[in-house]
Write an enzyme that holds these catalytic residues in place. Structure first.
Site, PDB file in Angstrom:
ATOM      1  N   HIS A  52       5.646   4.165   7.627  1.00 55.09           N
ATOM      2  CA  HIS A  52       5.022   3.547   6.314  1.00 55.09           C
ATOM      3  C   HIS A  52       5.502   4.174   4.911  1.00 55.09           C
ATOM      4  O   HIS A  52       4.514   4.831   4.349  1.00 55.09           O
ATOM      5  CB  HIS A  52       3.562   3.250   6.605  1.00 55.09           C
ATOM      6  CG  HIS A  52       2.936   2.363   5.539  1.00 55.09           C
ATOM      7  ND1 HIS A  52       3.709   1.464   4.544  1.00 55.09           N
ATOM      8  CD2 HIS A  52       1.654   1.962   5.103  1.00 55.09           C
ATOM      9  CE1 HIS A  52       2.714   0.837   4.002  1.00 55.09           C
ATOM     10  NE2 HIS A  52       1.525   1.051   4.326  1.00 55.09           N
ATOM     11  N   GLN A  72       3.744   4.063   1.451  1.00 57.05           N
ATOM     12  CA  GLN A  72       2.316   4.560   1.454  1.00 57.05           C
ATOM     13  C   GLN A  72       2.228   6.045   1.502  1.00 57.05           C
ATOM     14  O   GLN A  72       1.700   6.548   0.503  1.00 57.05           O
ATOM     15  CB  GLN A  72       1.589   4.228   2.758  1.00 57.05           C
ATOM     16  CG  GLN A  72       0.236   4.749   2.667  1.00 57.05           C
ATOM     17  CD  GLN A  72      -0.902   3.999   1.875  1.00 57.05           C
ATOM     18  OE1 GLN A  72      -0.729   3.017   1.824  1.00 57.05           O
ATOM     19  NE2 GLN A  72      -1.682   4.873   1.193  1.00 57.05           N
ATOM     20  N   ARG A 120      -0.175   2.912  -4.825  1.00 55.73           N
ATOM     21  CA  ARG A 120       0.899   1.917  -4.067  1.00 55.73           C
ATOM     22  C   ARG A 120       1.786   1.371  -5.105  1.00 55.73           C
ATOM     23  O   ARG A 120       3.003   1.450  -5.077  1.00 55.73           O
ATOM     24  CB  ARG A 120       0.303   1.161  -3.383  1.00 55.73           C
ATOM     25  CG  ARG A 120      -0.709   1.595  -2.444  1.00 55.73           C
ATOM     26  CD  ARG A 120      -0.021   2.540  -1.341  1.00 55.73           C
ATOM     27  NE  ARG A 120       1.297   1.829  -0.739  1.00 55.73           N
ATOM     28  CZ  ARG A 120       1.373   0.944   0.206  1.00 55.73           C
ATOM     29  NH1 ARG A 120      -0.035   0.370   0.685  1.00 55.73           N
ATOM     30  NH2 ARG A 120       2.508   0.246   0.519  1.00 55.73           N
TER      31      ARG A 120
HETATM   32  N1  NVA Z   1      -1.744   2.258  10.898  1.00 53.10           N
HETATM   33  C1  NVA Z   1      -2.172   0.999  10.240  1.00 53.10           C
HETATM   34  C2  NVA Z   1      -1.926   1.211   8.838  1.00 53.10           C
HETATM   35  C3  NVA Z   1      -2.270   0.016   7.798  1.00 53.10           C
HETATM   36  C4  NVA Z   1      -1.626   0.127   6.425  1.00 53.10           C
HETATM   37  C5  NVA Z   1      -1.648  -0.241  10.745  1.00 53.10           C
HETATM   38  O1  NVA Z   1      -0.472  -0.361  11.244  1.00 53.10           O
HETATM   39  O2  NVA Z   1      -2.238  -1.355  11.098  1.00 53.10           O
HETATM   40  N1   CP Z   2      -2.180   0.632   3.105  1.00 56.50           N
HETATM   41  C1   CP Z   2      -1.731  -0.552   3.294  1.00 56.50           C
HETATM   42  O1   CP Z   2      -0.455  -0.759   3.509  1.00 56.50           O
HETATM   43  O2   CP Z   2      -2.554  -1.685   3.043  1.00 56.50           O
HETATM   44  P1   CP Z   2      -1.970  -3.382   3.388  1.00 56.50           P
HETATM   45  O3   CP Z   2      -2.196  -3.546   4.928  1.00 56.50           O
HETATM   46  O4   CP Z   2      -3.379  -3.833   2.539  1.00 56.50           O
HETATM   47  O5   CP Z   2      -0.958  -3.525   2.606  1.00 56.50           O
END
Ligand code: NVA
Ligand code: CP
Length: 341
Positions: free
Chosen positions: A144, A147, A326
Site C-alpha cells: 500500500h 499510504q 493521504r
Molecule cells: N490491511 C488493510 C489496509 C486497509 C487500508 C486491508 O488491506 O484491508
Molecule cells: N487507509 C486507506 O487506504 O483507507 P481506505 O480503505 O478508506 O482507502
C-alpha cells in the site's frame, strides 16, 4: 497552468513512471515526493492554485472498497485540474467480460493515468505494462505505497525528522501495511520493529531485502513477539485492522486469538516514549459504531480490537492528520509522475 520556478517539481524526474511499490524508489526520490507533498499542502492551505495537469484525465479502478484512497485521488486529481473517472467492480467489464490486458489497452487510449486498488500485485504490473500510461498502486494484498508516503509525512510533521525514529508496528505484520511500512522505514532511516506473533511476521525474503536497505540507511529491522520489548522506547506505535479486505470471515476467530495480546492500549502507550504518537491507516475497529465491530462483539465479546477507544481518541493519536496527508502525498505522486507524460 505553469509550474512555478521555485517548485520542487522542477527537480524531479518521474514523468511517465508508475508507482507499483516503494521498493522501486530511492531514498532521495521518496524525499523529493515528501518535499513536494509539503509544498502542495502549503499551497492548498494558502489557497494558491496548482492546476498543473489541466487537460489530463485520470481513471480510478477499485476492486475493493475505499473511503480515503478514493477521495484522496479524486480531490488531488481535481485540484491538479484533471478530469477524474471512478470505476468500481460492478461498473466495468474488467475481469468478467474483458481481460485485464484488453481493459488496460482501452483505458490507456482514453486516460493519462490509472489508479488501481485490488487483490494481486501482478495486476498493477500488468496494467502498467499494457496501458502505456502511469499506473498508481492504491493498495493490493501485498503493498500500500501511497499510504506509507502519508505516514512518513505525518511522522516528519509531528517529530521534525525521520532518521532514527523508533517505529513499532503491532498486529498482522505480513499484510500490505506491515510489508510497506517495513520498506518505507528501511528506505528513510527509521528503526522498524514488527511486534507480532511469529505466524504473522513478514515474509523472510522481504525481511532480508529490507535489512540490506536498512543497513545502507543506518537503521534496523527487528521482529519480536515480546510486546514489552517491542514497544519500549518507541516514538510511533502503529497498528492496522486484524483481518484485511479479501480475507474470509472464518479467519477472525484465529486472528483474534493470535493478536489480542498485540492491541495498542494504555499499557502499550505507557511503555513507549512519553511523547510517542499513535498511528493507524484506518478504517479502525476502536468502538462498536460499525456493523462489523458489532458482529465481532456478538461472536467473540470484544468491545474494541486493534486499538482501544481510549488510545484512538487520545491526544497522542494523529490518525486524522495522517488521513488528510493521504491527499497531499497522492497529489505529489500524480503531479510528479503525470506532468509531461
Ligand atoms: N490491511 C488493510 C489496509 C486497509 C487500508 C486491508 O488491506 O484491508
Ligand atoms: N487507509 C486507506 O487506504 O483507507 P481506505 O480503505 O478508506 O482507502
Amino acid at each position: 497552468m505553469k509550474v512555478p520556478e521555485t517548485s520542487v517539481l522542477n527537480r524531479m524526474n518521474f514523468s511517465g513512471r508508475s508507482l507499483i511499490k516503494l521498493l522501486d524508489y530511492t531514498p532521495a526520490e521518496i524525499r523529493s515526493l515528501l518535499d513536494l507533498a509539503a509544498e502542495l499542502k502549503a499551497d492548498k492551505k494558502a489557497g494558491r492554485p496548482h492546476r498543473y495537469l489541466e487537460g489530463k484525465n485520470l481513471v480510478l479502478l477499485f476492486e475493493k472498497t475505499s473511503t480515503r484512497t478514493r477521495c484522496a485521488f479524486e480531490v488531488a486529481g481535481m485540484d491538479l485540474g484533471m478530469g477524474v473517472t471512478f470505476l468500481d467492480p460492478g461498473s466495468s467489464q474488467m475481469g468478467k467480460k474483458e481481460s485485464l490486458a484488453d481493459t488496460a489497452r482501452v483505458l490507456g487510449r482514453m486516460f493519462d493515468g490509472i489508479e488501481y486498488r485490488g487483490f494481486k500485485q501482478q495486476t498493477v504490473i500488468d496494467l502498467a505494462r499494457y496501458s502505456g500510461v502511469p499506473v498508481f498502486n492504491g493498495l493490493t494484498d501485498q503493498f500500500h505505497p501511497t499510504q506509507i508516503l502519508a505516514d512518513l509525512m505525518t511522522i516528519e510533521e509531528k517529530k521534525g525528522h525521520l532518521k532514527g525514529i523508533n517505529f513499532t508496528y503491532m498486529g498482522d505484520a505480513r499484510n500490505n501495511m506491515g510489508n510497506s511500512l517495513m520498506v518505507g522505514c528501511a528506505k528513510m532511516g527509521l528503526n522498524f520493529t514488527a511486534c507480532a506473533p511469529r505466524d504473522l511476521f513478514p515474509a523472510e525474503e522481504l525481511v532480508r531485502q529490507c535489512r540490506l536497505i536498512a543497513a545502507e540507511n543506518g537503521c534496523t529491522i527487528t521482529l519480536t513477539e515480546d510486546v514489552k520489548k517491542g514497544t519500549s522506547g518507541a516514538d510511533v506505535l502503529y497498528t492496522d485492522i486484524w483481518v484485511s479486505m479479501g480475507e474470509p470471515d472464518e479467519v477472525w476467530e484465529k486472528r483474534i486469538a493470535l493478536l489480542k495480546a498485540y492491541q495498542v492500549n494504555r499499557t502499550a502507550m505507557a511503555n513507549a516514549k512519553s511523547d510517542a504518537i499513535f498511528m493507524h491507516c484506518l478504517p479502525s475497529f476502536h468502538d462498536l459504531n460499525t456493523s462489523i465491530a458489532r458482529e465481532i462483539h456478538e461472536k467473540f465479546g470484544l468491545p474494541e480490537m486493534e486499538v482501544t477507544n481510549e488510545v484512538f481518541e487520545s491526544e497522542q493519536s494523529v490518525v486524522f492528520d495522517e488521513a488528510e496527508n493521504r491527499m497531499h502525498t497522492i497529489k505529489a505522486v500524480l503531479a510528479s509522475h503525470m506532468l509531461g507524460a
